[in-house]
Design a protein around this motif. Structure first.
Motif, PDB file in Angstrom:
ATOM      1  N   ASP A  96      -4.239  -1.338  -3.236  1.00 37.44           N
ATOM      2  CA  ASP A  96      -3.528  -2.473  -3.838  1.00 37.44           C
ATOM      3  C   ASP A  96      -2.082  -2.602  -3.377  1.00 37.44           C
ATOM      4  O   ASP A  96      -1.542  -3.708  -3.319  1.00 37.44           O
ATOM      5  CB  ASP A  96      -3.574  -2.372  -5.363  1.00 37.44           C
ATOM      6  CG  ASP A  96      -4.990  -2.391  -5.905  1.00 37.44           C
ATOM      7  OD1 ASP A  96      -5.812  -3.183  -5.394  1.00 37.44           O
ATOM      8  OD2 ASP A  96      -5.286  -1.619  -6.840  1.00 37.44           O
ATOM      9  N   LEU A  97      -1.448  -1.472  -3.081  1.00 37.84           N
ATOM     10  CA  LEU A  97      -0.025  -1.496  -2.724  1.00 37.84           C
ATOM     11  C   LEU A  97       0.220  -1.176  -1.249  1.00 37.84           C
ATOM     12  O   LEU A  97       1.361  -1.159  -0.808  1.00 37.84           O
ATOM     13  CB  LEU A  97       0.746  -0.514  -3.607  1.00 37.84           C
ATOM     14  CG  LEU A  97       0.672  -0.795  -5.114  1.00 37.84           C
ATOM     15  CD1 LEU A  97       1.326   0.331  -5.903  1.00 37.84           C
ATOM     16  CD2 LEU A  97       1.303  -2.137  -5.446  1.00 37.84           C
ATOM     17  N   ALA A  98      -0.840  -0.918  -0.512  1.00 36.47           N
ATOM     18  CA  ALA A  98      -0.767  -0.620   0.925  1.00 36.47           C
ATOM     19  C   ALA A  98       0.170   0.556   1.224  1.00 36.47           C
ATOM     20  O   ALA A  98       0.877   0.576   2.229  1.00 36.47           O
ATOM     21  CB  ALA A  98      -0.355  -1.856   1.716  1.00 36.47           C
ATOM     22  N   ALA A  99       0.147   1.558   0.329  1.00 34.96           N
ATOM     23  CA  ALA A  99       0.991   2.742   0.521  1.00 34.96           C
ATOM     24  C   ALA A  99       0.388   3.658   1.573  1.00 34.96           C
ATOM     25  O   ALA A  99      -0.826   3.789   1.676  1.00 34.96           O
ATOM     26  CB  ALA A  99       1.128   3.495  -0.797  1.00 34.96           C
ATOM     27  N   ASN A 100       1.274   4.276   2.329  1.00 31.98           N
ATOM     28  CA  ASN A 100       0.831   5.301   3.274  1.00 31.98           C
ATOM     29  C   ASN A 100       1.304   6.659   2.755  1.00 31.98           C
ATOM     30  O   ASN A 100       1.924   6.755   1.696  1.00 31.98           O
ATOM     31  CB  ASN A 100       1.344   5.009   4.687  1.00 31.98           C
ATOM     32  CG  ASN A 100       2.850   4.941   4.764  1.00 31.98           C
ATOM     33  OD1 ASN A 100       3.570   5.676   4.082  1.00 31.98           O
ATOM     34  ND2 ASN A 100       3.368   4.052   5.594  1.00 31.98           N
ATOM     35  N   SER A 101       1.027   7.705   3.496  1.00 26.45           N
ATOM     36  CA  SER A 101       1.367   9.056   3.026  1.00 26.45           C
ATOM     37  C   SER A 101       2.874   9.232   2.841  1.00 26.45           C
ATOM     38  O   SER A 101       3.307   9.913   1.910  1.00 26.45           O
ATOM     39  CB  SER A 101       0.809  10.115   3.969  1.00 26.45           C
ATOM     40  OG  SER A 101       1.302   9.929   5.280  1.00 26.45           O
ATOM     41  N   LEU A 102       3.673   8.619   3.689  1.00 25.92           N
ATOM     42  CA  LEU A 102       5.127   8.702   3.540  1.00 25.92           C
ATOM     43  C   LEU A 102       5.579   8.028   2.243  1.00 25.92           C
ATOM     44  O   LEU A 102       6.441   8.544   1.532  1.00 25.92           O
ATOM     45  CB  LEU A 102       5.838   8.079   4.740  1.00 25.92           C
ATOM     46  CG  LEU A 102       7.361   8.095   4.706  1.00 25.92           C
ATOM     47  CD1 LEU A 102       7.894   9.524   4.588  1.00 25.92           C
ATOM     48  CD2 LEU A 102       7.928   7.425   5.940  1.00 25.92           C
TER      49      LEU A 102
END
Length: 77
Positions: free
Chosen positions: A32-38
């Motif tokens: 939903d938030l397009a978060a990556n590991s960073l």
């Protein structure tokens, strides 16, 4: 919704530029938030400062939804 939930959603909303009112416990960081590991590492660092807790790397890897973050923080405060 209590103070911890509001603070978590406020942090996430600010980080990802979304409206906190649109966030639910089921909101997925990646889907939903397009978060990556960073992004997840940055969020965990913000949680550490905001709630005066320590978040282990293994805990960061387990963060899938806002509910996961709420559970993690509640276990440590």
């Amino acid at each position: 919704m209590d103070d911890i939930d509001l603070r978590i959603k406020s942090i996430i909303a600010e980080k990802f530029g979304v409206d906190a009112e649109n966030l639910t416990s089921d909101t997925s960081f990646t889907d939903d938030l397009a978060a990556n590991s960073l992004d997840l590492v940055e969020i965990s660092m913000i949680f550490e400062r905001e709630f005066d807790i320590e978040v282990a790397d293994v805990d960061v890897e387990a963060l899938q939804t806002i509910a996961d973050a709420e559970q993690l923080i509640r276990a440590r405060v």
